[in-house]
Write an enzyme that holds these catalytic residues in place. Structure first.
Site, mmCIF file in Angstrom:
data_model
loop_
_atom_site.group_PDB
_atom_site.id
_atom_site.type_symbol
_atom_site.label_atom_id
_atom_site.label_comp_id
_atom_site.label_asym_id
_atom_site.label_seq_id
_atom_site.Cartn_x
_atom_site.Cartn_y
_atom_site.Cartn_z
ATOM 1 N N ARG A 24 0.853 -1.188 0.000
ATOM 2 C CA ARG A 24 0.000 0.000 0.000
ATOM 3 C C ARG A 24 0.889 1.238 0.000
ATOM 4 N NH1 ARG A 24 -2.253 -3.876 3.303
ATOM 5 N NH2 ARG A 24 -4.343 -4.564 2.661
ATOM 6 N N LYS B 113 -2.165 -2.484 7.549
ATOM 7 C CA LYS B 113 -3.618 -2.339 7.654
ATOM 8 C C LYS B 113 -4.240 -3.453 8.485
ATOM 9 C CE LYS B 113 -7.789 -2.051 4.745
ATOM 10 N NZ LYS B 113 -8.298 -2.017 3.356
ATOM 11 N N HIS C 263 -2.076 3.445 -5.542
ATOM 12 C CA HIS C 263 -2.690 2.235 -4.981
ATOM 13 C C HIS C 263 -2.990 1.213 -6.075
ATOM 14 C CE1 HIS C 263 -5.316 -0.334 -2.606
ATOM 15 N NE2 HIS C 263 -5.030 0.365 -1.536
ATOM 16 N N ARG D 212 -1.262 -2.326 -6.903
ATOM 17 C CA ARG D 212 -1.667 -3.584 -6.275
ATOM 18 C C ARG D 212 -2.629 -4.355 -7.178
ATOM 19 N NH1 ARG D 212 -1.038 -4.305 -0.975
ATOM 20 N NH2 ARG D 212 -3.188 -4.924 -0.456
ATOM 21 N N HIS E 45 -3.160 -9.646 2.409
ATOM 22 C CA HIS E 45 -4.554 -9.941 2.701
ATOM 23 C C HIS E 45 -4.605 -11.143 3.638
ATOM 24 C CE1 HIS E 45 -6.161 -7.927 -1.228
ATOM 25 N NE2 HIS E 45 -5.825 -7.059 -0.293
ATOM 26 N N TYR F 203 -2.285 -17.762 8.387
ATOM 27 C CA TYR F 203 -0.888 -18.116 8.188
ATOM 28 C C TYR F 203 0.011 -17.091 8.878
ATOM 29 C CZ TYR F 203 -1.586 -21.715 4.592
ATOM 30 O OH TYR F 203 -1.905 -22.855 3.911
#
Length: 407
Positions: A243, A270, A333, A336, A360, A370
């Site tokens: 980001r 985030k 942005h 991404r 994510h 994970y």
């Protein structure tokens, strides 16, 4: 004496319990019983006498029966038992009929559920159940062609759900790739549908995802002659696709150039989880270049006014505007979305690795998130392939177009 159509129509059962045999030659004969008229073929295979059923008259005509006899004779000449070949073909058709698109898709949903957030999994399932299964769900997946999928997603497109239509096409592609891996289909037929749908309307995070346009963008970035900090940040952005705030706030203490890793602490992410960014050789080269200018300070990309703060929020977008990219076309942005779309749809990278690299939430088969080191070697290789691909585009590769976006 060869049989004739007239004879076949008129012949009656004589009353013999075993039925009456009327030969046509080369093993083919008509067996007439009280219950009906049956095509049979006698042959020898591996020293044994065998009989092959070729159908029922008149559903199977004389001409068709002879074609089936000739096919069996060809198989015998090739060392194949026609009866066994017939059983194998029937078994294959039975299995294919059971492997409908819906059956394969539901299996794919079960096997990949751990890779998605619950909300995303629910959305994907709903799309399939409402917009796909009613059209192609009952068809054997090996019989579905590109046009079948196109007609399905165009139904969504017609009601104005253009973005959803693109996403459903991508989902269908993932189901087909799963089917290929499990032996239920020969190929992903959605690969033939690139450019068949209307373009997705631009969002707040506009992104270029057409590879040819990406090549133009990369050439513009490498030709950009702004402030050295901005130049380096702009060159690095597509290689790491973090980001914008994470890139601007990068600190030298987080980066190990010898290990080619950037470890971002969770407090700056985030999702609040530590994140590791494997650095390609191209990314390391860019960072070594800027290190001579900013390496003694805290930030990799400090403000052009003071080294006590990082690069301003508007710097990268301003650089894009100065290169002629309007906010409706490309944003900081948007790198991404650019990476995710092309890596998934064109390069065939594993979606779980892409999602990991986008920071994510990705869960293991037991539903647990994970840790930050998950699949790190595979992600490192993926990031190097991505950097090499961008170099290829920058040097003028001619690639087919794509389009999508991501938050």
């Amino acid at each position: 004496m060869a049989l004739t159509d007239t004879f076949l129509r008129r012949v009656k059962h004589s009353g013999a319990s075993a039925g009456d045999k009327h030969s046509d030659g080369h093993g083919l004969y008509l067996l007439v019983k009280a219950a009906g008229k049956y095509w049979r073929m006698n042959y020898r295979f591996a020293g044994k006498q065998k009989t092959l059923a070729l159908g029922v008259y008149p559903d199977v005509s004389l001409a068709k029966a002879r074609q089936r006899r000739d096919k069996a004779r060809t198989q015998l000449a090739e060392g194949v038992d026609p009866s066994q070949a017939k059983r194998d073909e029937k078994r294959t058709k039975t299995l294919a009929a059971a492997q409908t698109f819906e059956a394969v898709a539901r299996e794919w949903l079960r096997k990949t559920e751990a890779n998605r957030e619950a909300s995303t999994h629910g959305k994907v399932t709903t799309w399939l159940e409402k917009d796909v299964f009613p059209f192609i769900g009952s068809k054997p997946i090996c019989t579905i062609g590109p046009r079948d999928v196109l007609l399905t997603v165009r139904t969504m497109e017609a009601r104005g759900a253009i973005d959803s239509a693109h996403r459903v096409k991508q989902i269908c592609g993932q189901v087909f790739r799963f089917a290929v891996a499990t032996g239920s289909a020969e190929r992903d037929v959605t690969a033939d549908l690139r450019g068949a749908l209307a373009a997705v309307p631009r969002t707040n995070y506009a992104a270029i995802t057409d590879p040819k346009q990406v090549g133009d963008l990369m050439r513009s970035i490498h030709a950009y002659r702004g402030h050295p900090y901005a130049v380096a940040a702009l060159k690095l952005t597509p290689l790491v696709f973090v980001r914008p705030g994470e890139l601007r706030g990068a600190e030298w203490a987080e980066i190990d150039l010898d290990a080619a890793e950037w470890r971002i602490p969770g407090r700056k992410m985030k999702m609040g989880v530590d994140h590791i960014v494997p650095l390609s050789t191209q990314a390391v080269e860019i960072l070594r270049g800027i290190q001579s200018l900013t390496g003694q300070g805290k930030y990799v990309f400090p403000s052009v006014r003071t080294r006590e703060r990082c690069l301003s929020e508007n710097t990268l977008n301003a650089a894009l505007r100065s290169m002629g990219y309007a906010k409706e076309v490309m944003t900081a942005h948007g790198f991404r979305a650019m990476a995710r779309t092309i890596m998934d749809e064109l390069l065939g990278e594993r979606i779980d690795l892409i999602e990991h690299q986008l920071a994510h939430a990705v869960k293991d088969p037991n539903g647990r998130a994970y840790n930050r080191t998950a699949h790190l070697p595979a992600r490192r290789e993926m990031m190097q392939r991505w950097a090499n691909y961008l170099d290829k585009l920058r040097k003028g590769a001619d690639i087919v177009p794509l389009h999508a976006d991501i938050d």
